[in-house]
Design a protein around this motif. Structure first.
Motif, PDB file in Angstrom:
ATOM      1  N   VAL A   8     -22.185 -37.228   9.788  1.00 13.64           N
ATOM      2  CA  VAL A   8     -21.602 -36.096   9.071  1.00 13.64           C
ATOM      3  C   VAL A   8     -20.447 -35.571   9.909  1.00 13.64           C
ATOM      4  O   VAL A   8     -20.624 -35.212  11.072  1.00 13.64           O
ATOM      5  CB  VAL A   8     -22.640 -34.981   8.857  1.00 13.64           C
ATOM      6  CG1 VAL A   8     -22.010 -33.824   8.068  1.00 13.64           C
ATOM      7  CG2 VAL A   8     -23.872 -35.513   8.135  1.00 13.64           C
ATOM      8  N   VAL A   9     -19.267 -35.538   9.326  1.00  2.63           N
ATOM      9  CA  VAL A   9     -18.085 -35.017  10.011  1.00  2.63           C
ATOM     10  C   VAL A   9     -17.917 -33.556   9.607  1.00  2.63           C
ATOM     11  O   VAL A   9     -17.619 -33.265   8.451  1.00  2.63           O
ATOM     12  CB  VAL A   9     -16.827 -35.828   9.673  1.00  2.63           C
ATOM     13  CG1 VAL A   9     -15.619 -35.284  10.439  1.00  2.63           C
ATOM     14  CG2 VAL A   9     -17.043 -37.301   9.987  1.00  2.63           C
ATOM     15  N   GLY A  10     -18.151 -32.653  10.546  1.00  2.65           N
ATOM     16  CA  GLY A  10     -18.079 -31.220  10.277  1.00  2.65           C
ATOM     17  C   GLY A  10     -19.448 -30.583  10.355  1.00  2.65           C
ATOM     18  O   GLY A  10     -20.372 -30.993   9.637  1.00  2.65           O
ATOM     19  N   GLY A  11     -19.577 -29.566  11.223  1.00  2.84           N
ATOM     20  CA  GLY A  11     -20.880 -28.931  11.426  1.00  2.84           C
ATOM     21  C   GLY A  11     -21.013 -27.574  10.785  1.00  2.84           C
ATOM     22  O   GLY A  11     -21.940 -26.829  11.113  1.00  2.84           O
ATOM     23  N   GLY A  12     -20.099 -27.206   9.852  1.00  2.00           N
ATOM     24  CA  GLY A  12     -20.206 -25.942   9.138  1.00  2.00           C
ATOM     25  C   GLY A  12     -21.323 -25.983   8.110  1.00  2.00           C
ATOM     26  O   GLY A  12     -22.166 -26.892   8.119  1.00  2.00           O
ATOM     27  N   PRO A  13     -21.363 -25.005   7.195  1.00  2.00           N
ATOM     28  CA  PRO A  13     -22.468 -24.947   6.230  1.00  2.00           C
ATOM     29  C   PRO A  13     -22.651 -26.215   5.392  1.00  2.00           C
ATOM     30  O   PRO A  13     -23.784 -26.638   5.162  1.00  2.00           O
ATOM     31  CB  PRO A  13     -22.084 -23.750   5.354  1.00  2.00           C
ATOM     32  CG  PRO A  13     -21.323 -22.857   6.269  1.00  2.00           C
ATOM     33  CD  PRO A  13     -20.526 -23.786   7.149  1.00  2.00           C
ATOM     34  N   LEU A  34     -20.614 -34.792  13.845  1.00  2.00           N
ATOM     35  CA  LEU A  34     -19.434 -34.757  14.702  1.00  2.00           C
ATOM     36  C   LEU A  34     -18.567 -33.553  14.315  1.00  2.00           C
ATOM     37  O   LEU A  34     -18.343 -33.312  13.131  1.00  2.00           O
ATOM     38  CB  LEU A  34     -18.605 -36.036  14.536  1.00  2.00           C
ATOM     39  CG  LEU A  34     -19.307 -37.361  14.814  1.00  2.00           C
ATOM     40  CD1 LEU A  34     -18.366 -38.521  14.494  1.00  2.00           C
ATOM     41  CD2 LEU A  34     -19.768 -37.439  16.261  1.00  2.00           C
ATOM     42  N   ASP A  35     -18.108 -32.819  15.294  1.00  6.89           N
ATOM     43  CA  ASP A  35     -17.201 -31.699  15.023  1.00  6.89           C
ATOM     44  C   ASP A  35     -16.230 -31.575  16.182  1.00  6.89           C
ATOM     45  O   ASP A  35     -16.589 -31.834  17.334  1.00  6.89           O
ATOM     46  CB  ASP A  35     -17.981 -30.390  14.846  1.00  6.89           C
ATOM     47  CG  ASP A  35     -17.169 -29.326  14.109  1.00  6.89           C
ATOM     48  OD1 ASP A  35     -17.522 -29.003  12.967  1.00  6.89           O
ATOM     49  OD2 ASP A  35     -16.177 -28.816  14.681  1.00  6.89           O
ATOM     50  N   ARG A  36     -15.015 -31.154  15.869  1.00  9.86           N
ATOM     51  CA  ARG A  36     -13.998 -31.073  16.915  1.00  9.86           C
ATOM     52  C   ARG A  36     -14.183 -29.868  17.824  1.00  9.86           C
ATOM     53  O   ARG A  36     -13.533 -29.780  18.869  1.00  9.86           O
ATOM     54  CB  ARG A  36     -12.605 -31.040  16.287  1.00  9.86           C
ATOM     55  CG  ARG A  36     -12.340 -29.857  15.394  1.00  9.86           C
ATOM     56  CD  ARG A  36     -10.959 -29.936  14.790  1.00  9.86           C
ATOM     57  NE  ARG A  36     -10.674 -28.800  13.916  1.00  9.86           N
ATOM     58  CZ  ARG A  36      -9.533 -28.621  13.270  1.00  9.86           C
ATOM     59  NH1 ARG A  36      -8.560 -29.527  13.395  1.00  9.86           N
ATOM     60  NH2 ARG A  36      -9.356 -27.577  12.508  1.00  9.86           N
ATOM     61  N   THR A  37     -15.032 -28.906  17.421  1.00 12.82           N
ATOM     62  CA  THR A  37     -15.280 -27.734  18.258  1.00 12.82           C
ATOM     63  C   THR A  37     -16.770 -27.549  18.463  1.00 12.82           C
ATOM     64  O   THR A  37     -17.596 -28.031  17.686  1.00 12.82           O
ATOM     65  CB  THR A  37     -14.710 -26.450  17.625  1.00 12.82           C
ATOM     66  OG1 THR A  37     -15.360 -26.229  16.367  1.00 12.82           O
ATOM     67  CG2 THR A  37     -13.210 -26.554  17.401  1.00 12.82           C
ATOM     68  N   ASP A  38     -17.097 -26.824  19.529  1.00  8.05           N
ATOM     69  CA  ASP A  38     -18.489 -26.443  19.766  1.00  8.05           C
ATOM     70  C   ASP A  38     -18.840 -25.222  18.921  1.00  8.05           C
ATOM     71  O   ASP A  38     -17.971 -24.506  18.424  1.00  8.05           O
ATOM     72  CB  ASP A  38     -18.706 -26.121  21.249  1.00  8.05           C
ATOM     73  CG  ASP A  38     -18.664 -27.364  22.127  1.00  8.05           C
ATOM     74  OD1 ASP A  38     -19.194 -28.405  21.694  1.00  8.05           O
ATOM     75  OD2 ASP A  38     -18.114 -27.287  23.236  1.00  8.05           O
ATOM     76  N   ARG A 117     -28.637 -35.057  15.690  1.00  9.35           N
ATOM     77  CA  ARG A 117     -27.816 -35.082  16.904  1.00  9.35           C
ATOM     78  C   ARG A 117     -26.449 -34.452  16.641  1.00  9.35           C
ATOM     79  O   ARG A 117     -25.961 -34.474  15.519  1.00  9.35           O
ATOM     80  CB  ARG A 117     -27.630 -36.519  17.396  1.00  9.35           C
ATOM     81  CG  ARG A 117     -28.914 -37.203  17.815  1.00  9.35           C
ATOM     82  CD  ARG A 117     -28.638 -38.558  18.446  1.00  9.35           C
ATOM     83  NE  ARG A 117     -28.179 -39.543  17.466  1.00  9.35           N
ATOM     84  CZ  ARG A 117     -27.177 -40.390  17.668  1.00  9.35           C
ATOM     85  NH1 ARG A 117     -26.474 -40.347  18.797  1.00  9.35           N
ATOM     86  NH2 ARG A 117     -26.849 -41.283  16.744  1.00  9.35           N
ATOM     87  N   PHE A 118     -25.844 -33.915  17.689  1.00  8.48           N
ATOM     88  CA  PHE A 118     -24.517 -33.302  17.574  1.00  8.48           C
ATOM     89  C   PHE A 118     -23.646 -33.782  18.727  1.00  8.48           C
ATOM     90  O   PHE A 118     -24.106 -33.922  19.860  1.00  8.48           O
ATOM     91  CB  PHE A 118     -24.618 -31.774  17.621  1.00  8.48           C
ATOM     92  CG  PHE A 118     -23.264 -31.091  17.638  1.00  8.48           C
ATOM     93  CD1 PHE A 118     -22.585 -30.847  16.458  1.00  8.48           C
ATOM     94  CD2 PHE A 118     -22.671 -30.722  18.836  1.00  8.48           C
ATOM     95  CE1 PHE A 118     -21.334 -30.242  16.463  1.00  8.48           C
ATOM     96  CE2 PHE A 118     -21.420 -30.110  18.860  1.00  8.48           C
ATOM     97  CZ  PHE A 118     -20.752 -29.870  17.668  1.00  8.48           C
ATOM     98  N   ARG A 119     -22.373 -34.025  18.405  1.00 11.74           N
ATOM     99  CA  ARG A 119     -21.418 -34.380  19.446  1.00 11.74           C
ATOM    100  C   ARG A 119     -20.057 -33.774  19.118  1.00 11.74           C
ATOM    101  O   ARG A 119     -19.630 -33.789  17.950  1.00 11.74           O
ATOM    102  CB  ARG A 119     -21.275 -35.896  19.564  1.00 11.74           C
ATOM    103  CG  ARG A 119     -20.290 -36.321  20.664  1.00 11.74           C
ATOM    104  CD  ARG A 119     -20.230 -37.822  20.794  1.00 11.74           C
ATOM    105  NE  ARG A 119     -21.578 -38.363  20.935  1.00 11.74           N
ATOM    106  CZ  ARG A 119     -21.941 -39.558  20.520  1.00 11.74           C
ATOM    107  NH1 ARG A 119     -21.063 -40.341  19.919  1.00 11.74           N
ATOM    108  NH2 ARG A 119     -23.170 -39.987  20.693  1.00 11.74           N
ATOM    109  N   ARG A 120     -19.402 -33.264  20.111  1.00  9.70           N
ATOM    110  CA  ARG A 120     -18.035 -32.777  19.919  1.00  9.70           C
ATOM    111  C   ARG A 120     -17.091 -33.980  19.943  1.00  9.70           C
ATOM    112  O   ARG A 120     -17.021 -34.715  20.927  1.00  9.70           O
ATOM    113  CB  ARG A 120     -17.665 -31.783  21.011  1.00  9.70           C
ATOM    114  CG  ARG A 120     -16.268 -31.205  20.829  1.00  9.70           C
ATOM    115  CD  ARG A 120     -15.994 -30.100  21.804  1.00  9.70           C
ATOM    116  NE  ARG A 120     -14.626 -29.602  21.658  1.00  9.70           N
ATOM    117  CZ  ARG A 120     -14.132 -28.587  22.349  1.00  9.70           C
ATOM    118  NH1 ARG A 120     -14.882 -27.958  23.246  1.00  9.70           N
ATOM    119  NH2 ARG A 120     -12.884 -28.200  22.151  1.00  9.70           N
ATOM    120  N   HIS A 121     -16.393 -34.162  18.830  1.00  9.01           N
ATOM    121  CA  HIS A 121     -15.512 -35.319  18.701  1.00  9.01           C
ATOM    122  C   HIS A 121     -14.514 -35.045  17.582  1.00  9.01           C
ATOM    123  O   HIS A 121     -14.877 -34.590  16.496  1.00  9.01           O
ATOM    124  CB  HIS A 121     -16.317 -36.578  18.371  1.00  9.01           C
ATOM    125  CG  HIS A 121     -15.483 -37.791  18.144  1.00  9.01           C
ATOM    126  ND1 HIS A 121     -14.989 -38.563  19.181  1.00  9.01           N
ATOM    127  CD2 HIS A 121     -15.037 -38.380  16.994  1.00  9.01           C
ATOM    128  CE1 HIS A 121     -14.289 -39.562  18.687  1.00  9.01           C
ATOM    129  NE2 HIS A 121     -14.304 -39.476  17.358  1.00  9.01           N
TER     130      HIS A 121
END
Length: 371
Positions: A8-13, A34-38, A117-121
């Motif tokens: 999933v690209v984007g960790g918002g709602p 994956l999200d570009r920000t923490d 899982r989460f990664r900043r990317h």
């Protein structure tokens, strides 16, 4: 190359709801966000949360009380028409106003606790193969979901064109002390100056309000004019932290291709054209994408079917109403009808903030209001 069942690209709602839905359907699924920000992080938004959005999240196993703790319910809504007619009534179910810097972080934290899982990317390249999808040549996914907002990289990778200017709004938002008489009341006000345009003030319950102003990009509005519009429509407002953001309206949503790549939320142009509301659409489309992800190479087709079944009638109604609202006189008549009838008021709210329809009762009352 790293592998995940669903990326999933984007960790918002939208992205968080998608990840939660995948894990709820398949507890053993490997889901990577994956999200570009923490997180926590801010996002330009009105911060209003309709109860229907919380219903979707509760259905995914989210602890809604923990999600909204510290932010009291807002029981009333005030609408002002372009001609100045005002109606204020109790909502059928109270809304909440939670800053996105709080909401998004709390929601993602609960979802990660399920094993996601989460990664900043920062995603730059998406390559679709018959059997999988690759992200930046480093991650392989069975299904990829783009929940990466209005400027979606995933959408561009699919070759989906952006919304045209007359299907794209821009809004500016900040925080300000609550205006007198508006504590516990969500305010949405419109004007025939630079129509269609609207402003809002949503109280957070701590003496502050989320305030903003928006209009269509096709009007050629500048930042200076956005700020001027905010002050004109909310006299006395003293905002801080003003930021602007584009809103791809659902009237410009594309027909998505089938296959292993899906879009959800703002990336799919799911913003209500009447109010700019997007959180309900985000969590619902994200949850449906998570459900569809289990279909592998048919995920895109299944997602389209689920969205059409769940939101098709509403989206048609909001599109028609958006076209009708180009005539301010119709908006005036609708607000007068809501002033006279709680049922019409409830219908208008559901159409603008959730998944309501254009009912015969509201149409008839609006026509009577034209006389």
């Amino acid at each position: 190359m790293e592998h995940a069942d669903v990326v999933v690209v984007g960790g918002g709602p939208a992205g968080a709801a998608c990840a939660a839905a995948v894990r709820r359907a398949r507890p053993d699924a490997d889901v990577l966000v994956l999200d570009r920000t923490d997180f926590p992080r801010d996002k330009v938004c009105g911060d209003g949360i309709a109860p229907e959005a919380l219903d979707v999240l509760a259905g995914l196993g989210i602890d809604v009380a923990a999600l909204t703790a510290g932010f009291p319910a807002v029981p009333r809504l005030r609408l002002q028409s372009p001609a100045g007619t005002t109606v204020e009534r109790a909502l059928h179910r109270p809304s909440l106003v939670v800053p996105r810097a709080v909401l998004d972080g709390r929601l993602l934290e609960q979802v990660l606790a399920t094993g996601v899982r989460f990664r900043r990317h920062t995603v730059r390249r998406v390559t679709v193969h018959p059997t999988h999808v690759e992200v930046d040549g480093a991650v392989r996914a069975g299904v990829l979901v783009g929940a990466d907002g209005a400027e979606s990289v995933v959408r561009r990778a699919l070759g989906v064109a952006p919304n045209p200017p007359d299907r794209l709004a821009i809004a500016i938002r900040g925080y300000a002390p609550v205006l007198p008489g508006t504590d516990g009341v969500q305010v949405v006000t419109t004007t025939d100056q630079r129509w269609p345009a609207y402003a809002w003030s949503f109280p957070l319950g701590d003496g502050r309000a989320n305030v903003g102003y928006g209009e269509l990009v096709s009007g050629g509005v500048t930042r200076t004019e956005l700020v001027a519009g905010l002050h004109r429509m909310l006299p006395g407002v003293q905002p801080e932290g003003l930021r602007a953001h584009r809103l791809p309206l659902s009237t410009g949503r594309p027909r998505l291709p089938g296959g292993r790549v899906l879009l959800a939320g703002d990336a799919q142009s799911l913003i209500n054209p009447l109010t700019g509301e997007g959180i309900f659409y985000a969590v619902l489309s994200g949850a449906l994408a998570g459900t569809a992800a289990g279909s592998g190479r048919r995920a895109g087709e299944v997602h389209r079917q689920l969205l059409r079944r769940r939101l098709g009638g509403h989206l048609r109604a909001s599109s028609v109403t958006s076209q009708l609202s180009r005539w301010p006189v119709l908006m005036d008549a609708a607000v007068r009808a809501a002033q006279a009838d709680q049922g019409v008021f409830d219908d208008v709210v559901a159409l603008g903030l959730a998944d309501g329809r254009l009912t015969a009762r509201t149409l008839a009352a609006t026509v009577r209001g034209l006389r």
